[in-house]
Write an enzyme that holds these catalytic residues in place. Structure first.
Site, PDB file in Angstrom:
ATOM      1  N   ASP A  29       0.849  -1.195   0.000  1.00  0.00           N
ATOM      2  CA  ASP A  29       0.000   0.000   0.000  1.00  0.00           C
ATOM      3  C   ASP A  29       0.887   1.248   0.000  1.00  0.00           C
ATOM      4  OD1 ASP A  29      -3.204   0.527   0.969  1.00  0.00           O
ATOM      5  OD2 ASP A  29      -1.796   2.200   1.143  1.00  0.00           O
ATOM      6  N   ASN A  86     -12.934  -3.218   2.591  1.00  0.00           N
ATOM      7  CA  ASN A  86     -13.849  -2.100   2.788  1.00  0.00           C
ATOM      8  C   ASN A  86     -14.850  -2.086   1.644  1.00  0.00           C
ATOM      9  OD1 ASN A  86     -12.592  -1.086   5.143  1.00  0.00           O
ATOM     10  ND2 ASN A  86     -11.011  -0.100   3.901  1.00  0.00           N
ATOM     11  N   VAL A  95     -11.008   3.038  -3.511  1.00  0.00           N
ATOM     12  CA  VAL A  95     -10.668   2.511  -4.841  1.00  0.00           C
ATOM     13  C   VAL A  95     -11.684   1.416  -5.165  1.00  0.00           C
ATOM     14  CG1 VAL A  95      -8.929   1.392  -6.276  1.00  0.00           C
ATOM     15  CG2 VAL A  95      -8.208   3.023  -4.513  1.00  0.00           C
ATOM     16  N   HIS A  99     -10.328  -5.159  -3.109  1.00  0.00           N
ATOM     17  CA  HIS A  99      -8.973  -5.410  -2.609  1.00  0.00           C
ATOM     18  C   HIS A  99      -9.052  -5.817  -1.149  1.00  0.00           C
ATOM     19  CE1 HIS A  99      -9.999  -1.135  -2.314  1.00  0.00           C
ATOM     20  NE2 HIS A  99      -9.380  -1.149  -1.130  1.00  0.00           N
ATOM     21  N   MET A 100      -8.176  -6.713  -0.797  1.00  0.00           N
ATOM     22  CA  MET A 100      -8.067  -7.156   0.586  1.00  0.00           C
ATOM     23  C   MET A 100      -6.835  -6.493   1.181  1.00  0.00           C
ATOM     24  SD  MET A 100      -8.435 -10.982   2.038  1.00  0.00           S
ATOM     25  CE  MET A 100      -7.470 -11.761   0.779  1.00  0.00           C
ATOM     26  N   HIS A 101      -7.029  -5.791   2.308  1.00  0.00           N
ATOM     27  CA  HIS A 101      -5.894  -5.221   3.031  1.00  0.00           C
ATOM     28  C   HIS A 101      -5.318  -6.308   3.939  1.00  0.00           C
ATOM     29  CE1 HIS A 101      -6.881  -0.836   2.371  1.00  0.00           C
ATOM     30  NE2 HIS A 101      -8.093  -1.335   2.197  1.00  0.00           N
TER      31      HIS A 101
HETATM   32  P1  5GP Z   1      -9.691   1.488   0.442  1.00  0.00           P
HETATM   33  O1  5GP Z   1      -9.739   2.763   1.240  1.00  0.00           O
HETATM   34  O2  5GP Z   1     -10.394   1.640  -0.884  1.00  0.00           O
HETATM   35  O3  5GP Z   1     -10.134   0.282   1.200  1.00  0.00           O
HETATM   36  O4  5GP Z   1      -8.149   1.242   0.155  1.00  0.00           O
HETATM   37  C1  5GP Z   1      -7.478   1.733  -0.946  1.00  0.00           C
HETATM   38  C2  5GP Z   1      -6.009   1.659  -0.607  1.00  0.00           C
HETATM   39  O5  5GP Z   1      -5.278   1.832  -1.797  1.00  0.00           O
HETATM   40  C3  5GP Z   1      -5.545   2.749   0.363  1.00  0.00           C
HETATM   41  O6  5GP Z   1      -4.989   2.151   1.527  1.00  0.00           O
HETATM   42  C4  5GP Z   1      -4.512   3.538  -0.441  1.00  0.00           C
HETATM   43  O7  5GP Z   1      -3.418   3.945   0.342  1.00  0.00           O
HETATM   44  C5  5GP Z   1      -4.117   2.555  -1.516  1.00  0.00           C
HETATM   45  N1  5GP Z   1      -3.726   3.161  -2.759  1.00  0.00           N
HETATM   46  C6  5GP Z   1      -4.403   4.110  -3.455  1.00  0.00           C
HETATM   47  N2  5GP Z   1      -3.767   4.425  -4.588  1.00  0.00           N
HETATM   48  C7  5GP Z   1      -2.652   3.634  -4.615  1.00  0.00           C
HETATM   49  C8  5GP Z   1      -1.583   3.510  -5.572  1.00  0.00           C
HETATM   50  O8  5GP Z   1      -1.531   4.152  -6.606  1.00  0.00           O
HETATM   51  N3  5GP Z   1      -0.606   2.611  -5.271  1.00  0.00           N
HETATM   52  C9  5GP Z   1      -0.639   1.860  -4.122  1.00  0.00           C
HETATM   53  N4  5GP Z   1       0.375   1.001  -3.935  1.00  0.00           N
HETATM   54  N5  5GP Z   1      -1.626   1.959  -3.224  1.00  0.00           N
HETATM   55  C10 5GP Z   1      -2.618   2.851  -3.467  1.00  0.00           C
END
Ligand code: 5GP
Length: 113
Positions: A29, A86, A95, A99-101
Site C-alpha cells: 500500500d 472495505n 478505490v 482489494h483485501m488489506h
Molecule cells: P480502500 O480505502 O479503498 O479500502 O483502500 C485503498 C487503498 O489503496 C488505500 O490504503 C490507499 O493507500 C491505496 N492506494 C491508493 N492508490 C494507490 C496507488 O496508486 N498505489 C498503491 N500502492 N496503493 C494505493
C-alpha cells in the site's frame, strides 16, 4: 470504470509487487497503516464486494491462498495479521476495484474506530 489498480495490473504505473500470478496481484500500500500493509487484488475488475458472484468464487479463494503464502514469506503468520475488505462509503472504500488489506507488524486495535 477502471481504477488506478487496473493501471498497476497493466504495469502502466509502478507498485511494489510482492506476489503475482494469472489471477491475483499483491503489492504494498502506498500509504501504509501498519508496518506491513499489502493489498491483494484480483486481476478481474470487480468494483465492490456487492458485485461478486458465484463465478468469482475461485478467484476469491485464491486471494486467501495468496495471503497465506505472503504471511509465510514475511514471517507474520505466527504473530498474526488482519484482513480487511472495505465496501462503499461507510467503510471508507476509496478505490472501486475490490482489494483485501493485509495488515501486520504491530498490535492492531479492535473494534475499528
Ligand atoms: P480502500 O480505502 O479503498 O479500502 O483502500 C485503498 C487503498 O489503496 C488505500 O490504503 C490507499 O493507500 C491505496 N492506494 C491508493 N492508490 C494507490 C496507488 O496508486 N498505489 C498503491 N500502492 N496503493 C494505493
Amino acid at each position: 470504470m477502471s481504477t488506478i489498480f487496473k493501471k498497476i495490473i497493466d504495469k502502466e504505473i509502478n507498485a511494489d509487487i510482492v506476489y503475482e500470478n494469472d489471477t491475483v496481484l499483491a503489492f504494498k500500500d502506498l500509504n501504509p497503516a501498519a508496518p506491513v500493509h499489502i493489498l491483494i487484488i484480483p486481476k478481474k475488475e470487480i468494483p465492490t464486494i456487492n458485485e461478486i458472484s458465484l463465478e468469482d468464487k475461485e478467484i476469491l479463494g485464491e486471494m486467501f491462498i495468496v495471503v497465506k503464502e505472503i504471511a509465510e514469506k514475511l514471517k507474520i503468520k505466527n504473530n498474526g495479521y488482519r484482513l480487511v475488505f472495505n465496501c462503499n462509503e461507510d467503510a471508507g472504500q476509496t478505490v472501486f476495484h475490490i482489494h483485501m488489506h493485509l495488515l501486520a507488524g504491530r498490535k492492531l486495535s479492535w473494534p475499528p474506530g
